[in-house]
Design a protein around this motif. Structure first.
Motif, mmCIF file in Angstrom:
data_model
loop_
_atom_site.group_PDB
_atom_site.id
_atom_site.type_symbol
_atom_site.label_atom_id
_atom_site.label_comp_id
_atom_site.label_asym_id
_atom_site.label_seq_id
_atom_site.Cartn_x
_atom_site.Cartn_y
_atom_site.Cartn_z
ATOM 1 N N VAL A 139 0.848 -1.182 0.000
ATOM 2 C CA VAL A 139 0.000 0.000 0.000
ATOM 3 C C VAL A 139 0.884 1.231 0.000
ATOM 4 N N ASP A 140 0.839 1.978 -1.095
ATOM 5 C CA ASP A 140 1.616 3.209 -1.225
ATOM 6 C C ASP A 140 3.092 2.985 -0.885
ATOM 7 N N GLY A 141 3.629 1.898 -1.378
ATOM 8 C CA GLY A 141 5.046 1.604 -1.181
ATOM 9 C C GLY A 141 5.369 0.866 0.096
ATOM 10 N N ALA A 142 4.380 0.657 0.971
ATOM 11 C CA ALA A 142 4.612 -0.052 2.234
ATOM 12 C C ALA A 142 4.278 -1.538 2.047
ATOM 13 N N PRO A 143 5.272 -2.449 2.125
ATOM 14 C CA PRO A 143 5.010 -3.885 1.952
ATOM 15 C C PRO A 143 4.106 -4.415 3.062
ATOM 16 N N LEU A 144 3.228 -5.338 2.693
ATOM 17 C CA LEU A 144 2.306 -5.946 3.657
ATOM 18 C C LEU A 144 2.728 -7.378 3.961
ATOM 19 N N PRO A 155 -2.451 -1.845 10.230
ATOM 20 C CA PRO A 155 -3.300 -2.571 9.290
ATOM 21 C C PRO A 155 -3.381 -1.801 7.966
ATOM 22 N N PHE A 156 -3.524 -2.510 6.866
ATOM 23 C CA PHE A 156 -3.479 -1.833 5.573
ATOM 24 C C PHE A 156 -4.568 -0.768 5.406
ATOM 25 N N PRO A 157 -5.807 -0.919 5.983
ATOM 26 C CA PRO A 157 -6.770 0.174 5.827
ATOM 27 C C PRO A 157 -6.272 1.467 6.459
ATOM 28 N N ASN A 158 -5.532 1.346 7.577
ATOM 29 C CA ASN A 158 -4.998 2.533 8.243
ATOM 30 C C ASN A 158 -3.906 3.193 7.419
ATOM 31 N N LEU A 159 -3.111 2.376 6.742
ATOM 32 C CA LEU A 159 -2.071 2.927 5.870
ATOM 33 C C LEU A 159 -2.676 3.747 4.741
ATOM 34 N N MET A 160 -3.915 3.435 4.381
ATOM 35 C CA MET A 160 -4.545 4.095 3.239
ATOM 36 C C MET A 160 -5.022 5.502 3.545
ATOM 37 N N VAL A 161 -5.026 5.906 4.810
ATOM 38 C CA VAL A 161 -5.500 7.254 5.141
ATOM 39 C C VAL A 161 -4.374 8.150 5.639
ATOM 40 N N LEU A 162 -3.150 7.839 5.247
ATOM 41 C CA LEU A 162 -2.002 8.637 5.692
ATOM 42 C C LEU A 162 -1.538 9.628 4.632
ATOM 43 N N GLN A 163 -2.382 9.885 3.629
ATOM 44 C CA GLN A 163 -2.019 10.872 2.607
ATOM 45 C C GLN A 163 -2.205 12.281 3.166
#
Length: 441
Positions: A144-149, A166-174
């Motif tokens: 997700v956005d360059g962060a490996p899961l 968690p990957f959903p949380n990574l998605m709101v760090l823009q």
């Protein structure tokens, strides 16, 4: 075992300030679906909790609340009008695109049967609506956005602490919700990117929503009462409260986002001692009214007005409600109308019975009487104007009190020196409909 993660983000801000979602907390909950629209809360109290052990909530974005977007419900403080010194502050809701996915912790067997995928969390299903739509099901989310899961769907964002999220949380760090980023997935051994952003759009709206701020969401407080039955548009809050109070546990199926796609009418209260209390119960879902499929209050009100004016002189027209399970409740419309009218006249404590549908009946009758008076007085130009506009509203099914009052005011302006015709029509309404108190306001 199936594992999923979700979290709560916190943000602070005033109604005139911007705020950015920050860290999303709790992780590692055991569930089979994940989501981030439980994210940012800026509310004094949490009015509802999304999700269940099988679906953890990102389905609506309704868990995300912030102050600051113009155009939402709000009011100006005293003295803040034109020329006032105080700035106007409106209450806003910031909503984030829903992230819904049924995920499973990956293992060696899943990887070995994937035709070459070696990392990431397995996504078995993507219910709608979800920002992940477009990613094939039964694939692996690897980045997700360059962060490996990892196999749990956890990843670390460079420059953001050192804790796996968690990957959903990574998605709101823009920086901004509209900023696009890539989600990398692996399907049948081939990796591909899927570009998304977390900006909310109307396509994510559900017919059965979560209501977190009823004071700022006036539509969520609307209801109709007739023949002892109180009906409202279903919300997830209704479901939670009713199930907790001992209503039919099968209502829980409507907590699934896919089951909440379309609006539904719900019985929320039954007046004790009425015939309705012998037939219906809170928690029942109304599917048809007089044989017609009706699923929202707008259609209910339009049909109510139509039924009132179509009933024969004998007054034997019926009002029939049918639930989704085939339970039928039927009474005489005129009898129920007269009883409700008598209650309204009896005491101010029954003012809640003057619902928008009742107001619409009185206003429509007022317009009908005004048309007759205009014809009798040969005020032809105004009569033609009113008749055309009124017919258009009825054809569109938009006989709301607001629209009808607006039309009446426009007609009054056109009457000019013939304004006495309007007063005569009002007097006629008082005698024919029964002068329902409060119906004109």
């Amino acid at each position: 075992m199936p594992v999923s993660h979700h979290g709560n983000a916190a943000a602070t801000g005033e109604s005139h300030e911007e705020a950015t979602p920050t860290k999303l907390g709790k992780e590692g909950s055991k569930a089979e679906a994940v989501g981030t629209n439980q994210g940012v809360k800026v509310t004094p109290t949490q009015l509802s909790k999304e999700g269940s052990k099988d679906k953890v909530g990102a389905d609506q974005g309704d868990k995300v609340r912030l102050m600051g977007k113009s155009g939402d419900v709000g009011s100006a403080p005293p003295g803040s009008g034109a020329g006032g010194s105080a700035p106007v502050k409106l209450h806003h809701q910031m909503r984030i695109a829903p992230v819904i996915a049924v995920t499973v912790e990956s293992n060696d067997l899943l990887y070995s049967t994937s035709k070459g995928c070696k990392t990431g969390v397995f996504v078995s299903k993507i219910p709608k609506p979800s920002v992940l739509e477009g990613i094939p099901e039964r694939s692996f989310l690897t980045m997700v956005d360059g962060a490996p899961l990892d196999k749990f769907g956890m990843g670390k964002k460079e420059g953001y602490m050192d804790n796996p999220l968690p990957f959903p949380n990574l998605m709101v760090l823009q920086e901004e919700l509209k900023d696009a980023f890539n989600i990398t997935y692996c399907k049948d051994g081939t990796e591909a990117n899927h570009s998304v952003n977390m900006k909310w759009t109307d396509s994510y709206e559900l017919g059965v929503p979560v209501i977190e701020e009823p004071l700022h969401q006036a539509k969520s407080r609307e209801f109709e009462v007739f023949a002892g039955v109180t009906i409202a548009e279903m919300t997830a809050n209704h479901i939670q409260k009713l199930v907790a109070a001992g209503a039919d546990p099968r209502l829980g199926r409507f907590m699934s986002p896919e089951a909440r796609k379309d609006p539904r009418l719900l019985v929320v209260h039954i007046q004790s001692g009425t015939y309705a209390s012998h037939v219906l119960a809170p928690g029942m879902i109304i599917e048809k009214i007089n044989g017609r499929n009706i699923s929202n209050l707008g259609a209910y009100r339009s049909h109510f007005v139509e039924t009132f004016f179509r009933q024969p002189q004998s007054g034997d027209a019926s009002w029939q409600l049918e639930t989704d399970e085939g339970v039928i409740f039927e009474v005489l419309f005129k009898e129920a109308w007269d009883h409700q009218k008598a209650q309204i006249r009896q005491s101010p404590q029954f003012s809640y019975l003057v619902t928008p549908a009742v107001k619409s009946v009185v206003l429509c009758n007022q317009i009908e009487q005004l048309l007759l008076a205009l014809k009798e007085k040969n005020v032809n130009e105004v009569e033609a104007f009113l008749s055309e506009k009124f017919s258009s509203l009825k054809a569109a099914g938009d006989t709301s009190p607001e629209k009808l009052r607006e039309l009446i005011e426009e007609t009054k302006e056109k009457l000019g020196p013939n304004l006495g015709v309007f007063q005569a029509a009002e007097d006629q309404v008082s005698s024919s409909v029964g002068g329902v108190p409060g119906s004109g306001g």
